[in-house]
Design an enzyme around this catalytic site. Sequence first.
Site, PDB file in Angstrom:
ATOM      1  N   ASP A   8       0.703  -1.209   0.279  1.00 41.15           N
ATOM      2  CA  ASP A   8       0.014   0.071  -0.015  1.00 41.15           C
ATOM      3  C   ASP A   8       1.090   1.197   0.044  1.00 41.15           C
ATOM      4  OD1 ASP A   8      -2.668  -0.932  -0.159  1.00 41.15           O
ATOM      5  OD2 ASP A   8      -2.400  -1.746   1.982  1.00 41.15           O
ATOM      6  N   GLU A  39      -2.041   0.558  -5.234  1.00 45.12           N
ATOM      7  CA  GLU A  39      -3.478   0.666  -5.603  1.00 45.12           C
ATOM      8  C   GLU A  39      -3.616   2.174  -5.189  1.00 45.12           C
ATOM      9  OE1 GLU A  39      -6.724  -1.146  -4.613  1.00 45.12           O
ATOM     10  OE2 GLU A  39      -6.952  -0.663  -2.549  1.00 45.12           O
ATOM     11  N   ASN A  40      -3.025   2.755  -4.108  1.00 44.48           N
ATOM     12  CA  ASN A  40      -3.306   4.166  -3.825  1.00 44.48           C
ATOM     13  C   ASN A  40      -2.417   5.190  -4.089  1.00 44.48           C
ATOM     14  OD1 ASN A  40      -5.904   3.409  -2.374  1.00 44.48           O
ATOM     15  ND2 ASN A  40      -4.376   2.422  -0.920  1.00 44.48           N
ATOM     16  N   ASN A  67      -9.408  -3.059  -4.468  1.00 47.71           N
ATOM     17  CA  ASN A  67     -10.567  -2.515  -4.599  1.00 47.71           C
ATOM     18  C   ASN A  67     -10.660  -1.172  -5.588  1.00 47.71           C
ATOM     19  OD1 ASN A  67      -9.487  -1.642  -2.325  1.00 47.71           O
ATOM     20  ND2 ASN A  67     -11.306  -0.349  -1.884  1.00 47.71           N
ATOM     21  N   HIS A  68      -9.755  -0.560  -5.816  1.00 49.64           N
ATOM     22  CA  HIS A  68      -9.498   0.701  -6.674  1.00 49.64           C
ATOM     23  C   HIS A  68      -8.804   0.385  -7.906  1.00 49.64           C
ATOM     24  CE1 HIS A  68     -10.786   3.304  -3.479  1.00 49.64           C
ATOM     25  NE2 HIS A  68      -9.956   2.810  -2.677  1.00 49.64           N
ATOM     26  N   HIS A 158      -6.530  -8.980  -0.927  1.00 46.80           N
ATOM     27  CA  HIS A 158      -7.019  -7.720  -0.589  1.00 46.80           C
ATOM     28  C   HIS A 158      -8.035  -7.980   0.303  1.00 46.80           C
ATOM     29  CE1 HIS A 158      -5.799  -3.478  -1.173  1.00 46.80           C
ATOM     30  NE2 HIS A 158      -6.953  -3.317  -1.498  1.00 46.80           N
ATOM     31  N   HIS A 183      -4.670  -3.886   2.104  1.00 45.83           N
ATOM     32  CA  HIS A 183      -5.887  -2.851   2.121  1.00 45.83           C
ATOM     33  C   HIS A 183      -6.070  -2.264   3.343  1.00 45.83           C
ATOM     34  CE1 HIS A 183      -9.927  -1.527   1.236  1.00 45.83           C
ATOM     35  NE2 HIS A 183     -10.299  -1.916   2.308  1.00 45.83           N
ATOM     36  N   HIS A 185      -3.709  -1.100   6.100  1.00 47.52           N
ATOM     37  CA  HIS A 185      -2.769   0.007   6.569  1.00 47.52           C
ATOM     38  C   HIS A 185      -2.665  -0.188   7.667  1.00 47.52           C
ATOM     39  CE1 HIS A 185      -3.745   2.572   2.451  1.00 47.52           C
ATOM     40  NE2 HIS A 185      -3.782   1.131   2.342  1.00 47.52           N
TER      41      HIS A 185
HETATM   42 FE   LIG Z   1      -8.002  -1.114  -0.976  1.00 45.37          FE
END
Ligand SMILES: [Fe+2]
Length: 270
Positions: A8, A39-40, A67-68, A158, A183, A185
């Site tokens: 992440d 992903e972020n 999910n993103h 995830h 996911h 964090h």
């Molecule tokens: Fe996520």
Amino acid sequence: MRVLIFWDIYGRVWRNAFKKHFLDIKNKYNPDFTIVNPENISSWRWPVMKHIKEIDSLWIDVYTSGNHIYDNYNDIKDYLDAPNSKLIRPANFYESEHVYFPGKWYKILEKDGKKLLVINLMSSTFLRDEMYNAFLKVDEMLKGMNLDEFNWIIIDFHRETTSEIYAMSMFLEGKVSFVYGTHTHIQTNDELILPGWTWLLTDVWMNGPLYSVIWADFEGIKSRFLSWVLTWKIDQALWKDYVVSACVVDIDEKTRKCLNIEKIRIRGSL
Ligand SMILES: [Fe+2]
């Protein structure tokens, strides 16, 4: 064989803190492969291609996601389907003749005749109700593959809950080397080897702002905790103080057994 895994990578922090520490970590541990979940990387929405290209200037072999993955669908879809794309997506979307999901759910990495299989899964619990069952999906997938072909198998699962990492690890015990969660964090101190030699780790934290709620500035999301009101003006927390986290996994190339896990945690200030 040694694999370096970063969880992440969040927002602007990666461009500063992550880059600041990445080469030192890589040089110290000298991994054979590096896996990153970005992903972020473009804050709380899935990355735009310019950030993927930017991170690609570093030495990374595969990007997992969650999910993103399709939040910037038009921007990312071509890269997901590119033959040599390093970016993979969760395997268990409901694929059908009606809906196409760009991208592959696994990546095979090779070095010195040895093969590492990296698989990406995502849970439906508290995340995406419409996901196909991740346990059934991975079972179907692994039954369709010749597992003897691979020296190591690693899974990025995830998900929101801690129990799913344990359940998934036990479900795949003796078949895969390492199951880890992304996911949430949140750092967990639970690296564990199961009797059937599969290792698990629920979460190793993130690469993001230290004083934050997952990654967000508390004032911006306070209303979510105090009432039903959703505040859509979610801001990144101040990123002057950061955490860079990763783990190093050693795997026996003959037996596929995970031998050791070392967590890396660096707190600093820009
Ligand atoms: Fe996520």
